[in-house]
Design a protein around this motif. Structure first.
Motif, PDB file in Angstrom:
ATOM      1  N   LEU A 357      75.341 -69.136 102.370  1.00  0.00           N
ATOM      2  CA  LEU A 357      74.968 -70.100 103.401  1.00  0.00           C
ATOM      3  C   LEU A 357      74.783 -71.502 102.846  1.00  0.00           C
ATOM      4  N   SER A 358      75.090 -71.649 101.558  1.00  0.00           N
ATOM      5  CA  SER A 358      74.884 -72.947 100.886  1.00  0.00           C
ATOM      6  C   SER A 358      73.477 -73.451 101.169  1.00  0.00           C
ATOM      7  N   GLY A 359      72.518 -72.548 100.993  1.00  0.00           N
ATOM      8  CA  GLY A 359      71.134 -72.836 101.347  1.00  0.00           C
ATOM      9  C   GLY A 359      70.520 -73.958 100.532  1.00  0.00           C
ATOM     10  N   ASP A 360      69.645 -74.688 101.150  1.00  0.00           N
ATOM     11  CA  ASP A 360      68.920 -75.766 100.491  1.00  0.00           C
ATOM     12  C   ASP A 360      67.910 -75.161  99.518  1.00  0.00           C
ATOM     13  N   PRO A 361      68.026 -75.449  98.206  1.00  0.00           N
ATOM     14  CA  PRO A 361      67.080 -74.880  97.235  1.00  0.00           C
ATOM     15  C   PRO A 361      65.625 -75.204  97.564  1.00  0.00           C
ATOM     16  N   ASP A 362      65.389 -76.354  98.196  1.00  0.00           N
ATOM     17  CA  ASP A 362      64.018 -76.732  98.518  1.00  0.00           C
ATOM     18  C   ASP A 362      63.413 -75.849  99.605  1.00  0.00           C
ATOM     19  N   ARG A 363      64.273 -75.152 100.334  1.00  0.00           N
ATOM     20  CA  ARG A 363      63.775 -74.294 101.413  1.00  0.00           C
ATOM     21  C   ARG A 363      63.779 -72.826 101.007  1.00  0.00           C
TER      22      ARG A 363
END
Length: 490
Positions: A357-363
């Motif tokens: 999902l190409s997730g945001d590392p900060d989340r």
């Protein structure tokens, strides 16, 4: 009512102590994934040994095992206490040590990361994570089911099943969100030491009350003559070997166990731990399973859907001691569950959310915590409706994880292994095993009693090797990833 309040007070007091340890661990934990999931790879021999030990002290081993010994005889000791303990120690060295070497060099946190990097495949990484989460679900449910049954037995039904299971689930969610691997490992060490001490006190107390070891064994033999014979009944050679193999190979692929192959401070720590492992297993499983077997000759009545350990302790020991043992057993279940949820969160975020999902590392931290809440809640609801015994549920999950073990082992040691061989070995062995579990027309055993789990493992091994030989490596594969040497033994 006073006894029930005392018993619940002991259980509650233990949970308060565990929570305090978690808070201390939270204050010492860096806000990095490696520290949260792996305690920055700094665990020493004692903590690594006991966190692995306590993580495996689930409802399957502590309640399910004695229940099986009560109904079928004490030879369950051969399966879990001896054969499985030794097999797991061997696999810890053969598979776990190589995995530790690779993890030290490349900084891997999950099994999926390690495989995905080697074979250049986000799909393989996601597949391994998805399969692991699928089989993790029934095993988390098993802990909740065992905890609920323990509370019902402890309070003679005064506290209903759903309340006990629900309270443990809520505690696990909060604890995992706060403590991370460091807190889990510390409480595991405490739980393992307490559990070992209490189970031996329990054996001494019960044997003293019934007239000693010889008298307890004599009564068991009179009531159940087959319990004194080797083999027969449930314990055919095929059943014993299939179950021990399936459990041992399944254990090394459990996310909460497999990740512990990454956390040792040094190779010396890892090797000491695997050498001590069989001793620790025997020290716990022999007395626990013998209590179940002796109960069969002592006229112990186990309530429907109940467990034999609380029943025999209620009969021969004081109420406060029964509560202490059940509290320790519930703590062992929690130590399994919190480790499962923590590892499951790492698989969810690092192997699914981040690459797919190409997730945001900060989340990622938020996604991990939401995943823990959803996973634990769904497994709790499932535990309310599950009809299988603790051994049946656990054995099913072990078999599913065991299908991963041989393809991973081949990949670690054979450079010719390629992506297509891994896909074939993992997917088709899983399909075969799933069919044997869920489709009534597919046999659950073969060749005179060998379990579908073991047959599926052989299928996975053959397919991994044959397909790797027949098809060329895919673009992006890099066999040098696993080419690691021996580090210094600090």
């Amino acid at each position: 009512m006073a006894d029930t309040a005392l018993q619940l007070g002991i259980v509650g007091a233990y949970m308060v102590v565990a929570a305090a340890v978690g808070v201390v661990a939270y204050r010492l934990t860096d806000r990095t994934a490696e520290d949260y999931y792996l305690a920055s790879r700094t665990l020493g021999t004692v903590v690594l040994l006991f966190t692995t030990f306590a993580t495996l002290l689930s409802a399957f081993t502590f309640f399910g095992g004695p229940n099986l010994a009560f109904s079928a005889g004490p030879e369950w000791i051969l399966v879990m206490g001896l054969m499985d303990g030794i097999l797991f120690a061997v696999l810890w060295y053969v598979l776990g040590y190589k995995q530790w070497l690779v993890g030290q060099r490349h900084g891997y946190v999950t099994l999926g990361e390690m495989l995905g990097d080697r074979f250049g495949s986000r799909g393989l990484r996601a597949l391994v994570a998805g399969i692991s989460l699928f089989w993790l679900f029934p095993y988390v449910m098993l802990q909740q089911k065992g905890a609920g049954q323990a509370v019902v037995g402890l309070t003679n039904g005064a506290v209903p099943f759903w309340v006990g299971a629900g309270a443990i689930t809520l505690f696990m969610i909060v604890y995992v969100a706060v403590s991370g691997m460091r807190g889990v490992a510390w409480t595991d060490t405490l739980q393992g030491l307490v559990m070992l001490g209490l189970i031996w006190v329990a054996v001494a107390w019960v044997l003293s009350a019934v007239g000693g070891l010889g008298e307890a064994t004599r009564q068991m033999g009179e009531a159940e003559p087959g319990f004194l014979a080797l083999g027969g009944g449930l314990y055919t050679p095929e059943y014993v070997l299939s179950t021990a193999i399936s459990i041992a190979f399944g254990v090394v692929m459990f996310p909460q166990i497999n990740q512990r192959f990454f956390v040792a401070r040094s190779q010396r720590v890892l090797k000491r731990t695997l050498a001590l492992w069989p001793v620790l297993v025997i020290l716990l499983f022999v007395p626990a399973f013998m209590l179940g077997a002796w109960a069969a000759g002592l006229g112990i009545t186990v309530p429907e859907n109940g467990n034999v350990i609380p029943a025999i302790l209620n009969e021969y020991t004081a109420g406060w001691f029964t509560a202490a043992v059940v509290a320790a057993a519930m703590a062992a279940m929690m130590s399994s569950s919190d480790s499962m949820l923590l590892s499951g969160a790492s698989y969810l975020t690092r192997d699914l959310y981040r690459p797919l999902l190409s997730g945001d590392p900060d989340r990622e931290a938020l996604v991990a915590r939401l995943g823990v809440v959803a996973f634990a809640t769904l497994s709790f609801v499932a535990s309310l409706y599950s009809t299988g015994t603790l051994v049946q549920i656990g054995d099913t999950a072990f078999g599913g994880f065991a299908q991963l073990a041989l393809p991973v082992l081949v990949a670690l040691y054979w450079d010719r292994t390629n992506r297509w061989g891994m896909y074939a070995g993992i997917l088709l062995s899983q399909a075969f095993y799933l069919a044997s579990v869920f489709l009534p027309f597919v046999p659950g055993s073969y060749f005179g009693g060998w379990s579908a789990s073991v047959v599926g493992m052989v299928v996975g091994l053959v397919l991994t090797v044959v397909v790797s030989l027949l098809l060329p490596a895919a673009v992006g594969e890099d066999a040098s990833v696993y080419a690691v040497g021996e580090p210094g033994a600090d």
